[in-house]
Design an enzyme around this catalytic site. Sequence first.
Site, PDB file in Angstrom:
ATOM      1  N   LYS A  14      62.622  -9.647 -36.128  1.00  0.00           N
ATOM      2  CA  LYS A  14      63.263  -9.432 -37.436  1.00  0.00           C
ATOM      3  C   LYS A  14      62.511  -8.397 -38.263  1.00  0.00           C
ATOM      4  O   LYS A  14      63.096  -7.473 -38.812  1.00  0.00           O
ATOM      5  CB  LYS A  14      63.310 -10.742 -38.254  1.00  0.00           C
ATOM      6  CG  LYS A  14      64.055 -11.880 -37.618  1.00  0.00           C
ATOM      7  CD  LYS A  14      64.041 -13.120 -38.504  1.00  0.00           C
ATOM      8  CE  LYS A  14      62.660 -13.686 -38.763  1.00  0.00           C
ATOM      9  NZ  LYS A  14      61.965 -14.198 -37.563  1.00  0.00           N
ATOM     10  N   ARG A  89      66.334 -19.794 -44.316  1.00  0.00           N
ATOM     11  CA  ARG A  89      65.816 -20.473 -43.135  1.00  0.00           C
ATOM     12  C   ARG A  89      66.223 -21.938 -43.094  1.00  0.00           C
ATOM     13  O   ARG A  89      65.751 -22.677 -42.242  1.00  0.00           O
ATOM     14  CB  ARG A  89      64.301 -20.392 -43.147  1.00  0.00           C
ATOM     15  CG  ARG A  89      63.733 -19.326 -42.213  1.00  0.00           C
ATOM     16  CD  ARG A  89      62.242 -19.367 -42.409  1.00  0.00           C
ATOM     17  NE  ARG A  89      61.487 -18.874 -41.325  1.00  0.00           N
ATOM     18  CZ  ARG A  89      60.919 -17.665 -41.294  1.00  0.00           C
ATOM     19  NH1 ARG A  89      61.114 -16.818 -42.264  1.00  0.00           N
ATOM     20  NH2 ARG A  89      60.167 -17.325 -40.300  1.00  0.00           N
ATOM     21  N   ARG A 128      51.171 -10.327 -30.912  1.00  0.00           N
ATOM     22  CA  ARG A 128      51.483  -9.565 -32.135  1.00  0.00           C
ATOM     23  C   ARG A 128      50.218  -9.222 -32.923  1.00  0.00           C
ATOM     24  O   ARG A 128      49.351 -10.067 -33.128  1.00  0.00           O
ATOM     25  CB  ARG A 128      52.423 -10.382 -33.023  1.00  0.00           C
ATOM     26  CG  ARG A 128      52.604  -9.767 -34.416  1.00  0.00           C
ATOM     27  CD  ARG A 128      53.839 -10.245 -35.112  1.00  0.00           C
ATOM     28  NE  ARG A 128      53.784 -11.639 -35.502  1.00  0.00           N
ATOM     29  CZ  ARG A 128      54.795 -12.285 -36.066  1.00  0.00           C
ATOM     30  NH1 ARG A 128      55.941 -11.665 -36.299  1.00  0.00           N
ATOM     31  NH2 ARG A 128      54.673 -13.562 -36.385  1.00  0.00           N
ATOM     32  N   ARG A 161      47.772 -12.503 -37.246  1.00  0.00           N
ATOM     33  CA  ARG A 161      48.090 -13.455 -38.308  1.00  0.00           C
ATOM     34  C   ARG A 161      47.501 -14.820 -37.974  1.00  0.00           C
ATOM     35  O   ARG A 161      47.533 -15.245 -36.826  1.00  0.00           O
ATOM     36  CB  ARG A 161      49.608 -13.553 -38.473  1.00  0.00           C
ATOM     37  CG  ARG A 161      50.157 -12.518 -39.427  1.00  0.00           C
ATOM     38  CD  ARG A 161      51.658 -12.448 -39.439  1.00  0.00           C
ATOM     39  NE  ARG A 161      52.328 -13.748 -39.443  1.00  0.00           N
ATOM     40  CZ  ARG A 161      53.651 -13.890 -39.493  1.00  0.00           C
ATOM     41  NH1 ARG A 161      54.425 -12.824 -39.542  1.00  0.00           N
ATOM     42  NH2 ARG A 161      54.194 -15.087 -39.487  1.00  0.00           N
ATOM     43  N   ARG A 172      55.410 -23.958 -35.210  1.00  0.00           N
ATOM     44  CA  ARG A 172      56.497 -23.181 -35.827  1.00  0.00           C
ATOM     45  C   ARG A 172      57.765 -23.269 -34.988  1.00  0.00           C
ATOM     46  O   ARG A 172      58.858 -23.441 -35.520  1.00  0.00           O
ATOM     47  CB  ARG A 172      56.077 -21.703 -35.967  1.00  0.00           C
ATOM     48  CG  ARG A 172      55.081 -21.491 -37.072  1.00  0.00           C
ATOM     49  CD  ARG A 172      54.292 -20.224 -36.898  1.00  0.00           C
ATOM     50  NE  ARG A 172      55.074 -19.027 -37.112  1.00  0.00           N
ATOM     51  CZ  ARG A 172      54.740 -17.834 -36.630  1.00  0.00           C
ATOM     52  NH1 ARG A 172      53.657 -17.699 -35.890  1.00  0.00           N
ATOM     53  NH2 ARG A 172      55.485 -16.799 -36.904  1.00  0.00           N
TER      54      ARG A 172
HETATM   55  P1  ADP Z   1      58.003 -14.898 -38.628  1.00  0.00           P
HETATM   56  O1  ADP Z   1      58.363 -13.480 -38.959  1.00  0.00           O
HETATM   57  O2  ADP Z   1      57.019 -14.931 -37.532  1.00  0.00           O
HETATM   58  O3  ADP Z   1      59.181 -15.763 -38.351  1.00  0.00           O
HETATM   59  P2  ADP Z   1      57.453 -15.087 -41.452  1.00  0.00           P
HETATM   60  O4  ADP Z   1      56.483 -14.030 -41.779  1.00  0.00           O
HETATM   61  O5  ADP Z   1      58.886 -14.815 -41.766  1.00  0.00           O
HETATM   62  O6  ADP Z   1      57.281 -15.472 -39.918  1.00  0.00           O
HETATM   63  O7  ADP Z   1      57.059 -16.432 -42.176  1.00  0.00           O
HETATM   64  C1  ADP Z   1      55.739 -16.951 -42.087  1.00  0.00           C
HETATM   65  C2  ADP Z   1      55.744 -18.365 -42.674  1.00  0.00           C
HETATM   66  O8  ADP Z   1      56.129 -18.304 -44.070  1.00  0.00           O
HETATM   67  C3  ADP Z   1      56.752 -19.321 -42.038  1.00  0.00           C
HETATM   68  O9  ADP Z   1      56.239 -19.939 -40.862  1.00  0.00           O
HETATM   69  C4  ADP Z   1      56.957 -20.327 -43.168  1.00  0.00           C
HETATM   70  O10 ADP Z   1      55.857 -21.218 -43.288  1.00  0.00           O
HETATM   71  C5  ADP Z   1      56.937 -19.431 -44.404  1.00  0.00           C
HETATM   72  N1  ADP Z   1      58.281 -18.942 -44.752  1.00  0.00           N
HETATM   73  C6  ADP Z   1      58.729 -17.669 -44.698  1.00  0.00           C
HETATM   74  N2  ADP Z   1      60.015 -17.596 -45.094  1.00  0.00           N
HETATM   75  C7  ADP Z   1      60.391 -18.858 -45.410  1.00  0.00           C
HETATM   76  C8  ADP Z   1      61.615 -19.448 -45.861  1.00  0.00           C
HETATM   77  N3  ADP Z   1      62.729 -18.721 -46.084  1.00  0.00           N
HETATM   78  N4  ADP Z   1      61.623 -20.781 -46.075  1.00  0.00           N
HETATM   79  C9  ADP Z   1      60.520 -21.530 -45.887  1.00  0.00           C
HETATM   80  N5  ADP Z   1      59.368 -21.049 -45.436  1.00  0.00           N
HETATM   81  C10 ADP Z   1      59.283 -19.728 -45.196  1.00  0.00           C
HETATM   82  P1  ADP Z   2      59.664 -11.604 -36.412  1.00  0.00           P
HETATM   83  O1  ADP Z   2      59.593 -10.862 -37.724  1.00  0.00           O
HETATM   84  O2  ADP Z   2      61.057 -12.000 -36.041  1.00  0.00           O
HETATM   85  O3  ADP Z   2      58.702 -12.756 -36.336  1.00  0.00           O
HETATM   86  P2  ADP Z   2      58.375  -9.208 -35.286  1.00  0.00           P
HETATM   87  O4  ADP Z   2      59.250  -8.081 -35.682  1.00  0.00           O
HETATM   88  O5  ADP Z   2      57.077  -9.369 -35.972  1.00  0.00           O
HETATM   89  O6  ADP Z   2      59.224 -10.597 -35.262  1.00  0.00           O
HETATM   90  O7  ADP Z   2      58.127  -9.053 -33.701  1.00  0.00           O
HETATM   91  C1  ADP Z   2      57.360 -10.031 -32.987  1.00  0.00           C
HETATM   92  C2  ADP Z   2      56.528  -9.314 -31.919  1.00  0.00           C
HETATM   93  O8  ADP Z   2      57.398  -8.793 -30.907  1.00  0.00           O
HETATM   94  C3  ADP Z   2      55.745  -8.111 -32.434  1.00  0.00           C
HETATM   95  O9  ADP Z   2      54.518  -8.071 -31.732  1.00  0.00           O
HETATM   96  C4  ADP Z   2      56.632  -6.916 -32.116  1.00  0.00           C
HETATM   97  O10 ADP Z   2      55.875  -5.714 -31.920  1.00  0.00           O
HETATM   98  C5  ADP Z   2      57.293  -7.373 -30.816  1.00  0.00           C
HETATM   99  N1  ADP Z   2      58.676  -6.877 -30.654  1.00  0.00           N
HETATM  100  C6  ADP Z   2      59.602  -6.667 -31.622  1.00  0.00           C
HETATM  101  N2  ADP Z   2      60.770  -6.252 -31.096  1.00  0.00           N
HETATM  102  C7  ADP Z   2      60.588  -6.203 -29.747  1.00  0.00           C
HETATM  103  C8  ADP Z   2      61.443  -5.846 -28.635  1.00  0.00           C
HETATM  104  N3  ADP Z   2      62.699  -5.479 -28.827  1.00  0.00           N
HETATM  105  N4  ADP Z   2      60.903  -5.916 -27.406  1.00  0.00           N
HETATM  106  C9  ADP Z   2      59.631  -6.305 -27.208  1.00  0.00           C
HETATM  107  N5  ADP Z   2      58.775  -6.637 -28.202  1.00  0.00           N
HETATM  108  C10 ADP Z   2      59.249  -6.601 -29.465  1.00  0.00           C
END
Ligand code: ADP
Ligand code: ADP
Length: 220
Positions: A14, A89, A128, A161, A172
């Site tokens: 995302k 979420r 990541r 992270r 998670r």
């Molecule tokens: P990822 O991109 O790996 O899914 P995020 O950076 O979006 O993780 O979120 C990190 C953490 O922040 C989540 O695991 C959760 O604890 C919190 N968080 C983020 N967005 C939300 C949301 N919309 N509702 C509740 N918790 C959230």
């Molecule tokens: P989210 O915000 O959904 O948690 P991220 O954008 O941070 O996800 O991506 C999670 C991990 O996967 C990062 O290390 C990123 O570089 C990698 N990644 C993202 N898109 C792709 C893809 N299409 N193929 C392989 N790896 C990817």
Amino acid sequence: MRFLVLLGAPGAGKGTQAMILAQRLGLPHVATGELFRAAVRAGTALGREAQQYMERGELVPDAITVDMLLERIDRPDAGEGVILDGFPRSRTQAEALEAALLERGMAVDRALLVDVPAEDLVGRLSGRWVCRLAGHPYHVISNPPRIPGICDVDGSALEQREDDRPEVVRARLARQLAPMQSVVEYYRARGVLRTVDGRQPIDDVTRDLIAAVETVRPGA
Ligand code: ADP
Ligand code: ADP
């Protein structure tokens, strides 16, 4: 006015896609995870509250999250629309967003699901690395930086992270996949959901997302 929501499991891509789309479409990228991490770094009351949940891999309570998000989308730079990443979420958050947008004469135009099978997510998250300055994401194997340890975009140092440690990743995925699915169903029922295969290379995922967005007609 374009209001886009990016949906996907933790690690689906995302953030990666939201940053590219924000540039291509000229819309601000609003990521609740980044907003929480900024609050944690700033040591605010919101940050201290959110951190307890984040370090356990749990969702931050809806009321806190919704207030923070609405305050963000009411800022002037969101006037032409926004790309939401990581919100909503839960079904409660989706309903709160719909009600708040309705009051402002708006609605979610597209909910874009970046679909990645559960078995790929641990590898995505454990490999990541993100930059310290702006959270630009990299991956040790699939998306390495040009210079090891340094962000291509802003030159800041890369770090892992706290919540990408294996035990928090497990929590998670265990806690967050079901609520995410309920949000997917929420938007499917409203006819705005589009699903993109998130296992493809990054550029191909972007191409499919852009195609899904371009079918949105202003006011439609
Ligand atoms: P990822 O991109 O790996 O899914 P995020 O950076 O979006 O993780 O979120 C990190 C953490 O922040 C989540 O695991 C959760 O604890 C919190 N968080 C983020 N967005 C939300 C949301 N919309 N509702 C509740 N918790 C959230
Ligand atoms: P989210 O915000 O959904 O948690 P991220 O954008 O941070 O996800 O991506 C999670 C991990 O996967 C990062 O290390 C990123 O570089 C990698 N990644 C993202 N898109 C792709 C893809 N299409 N193929 C392989 N790896 C990817």
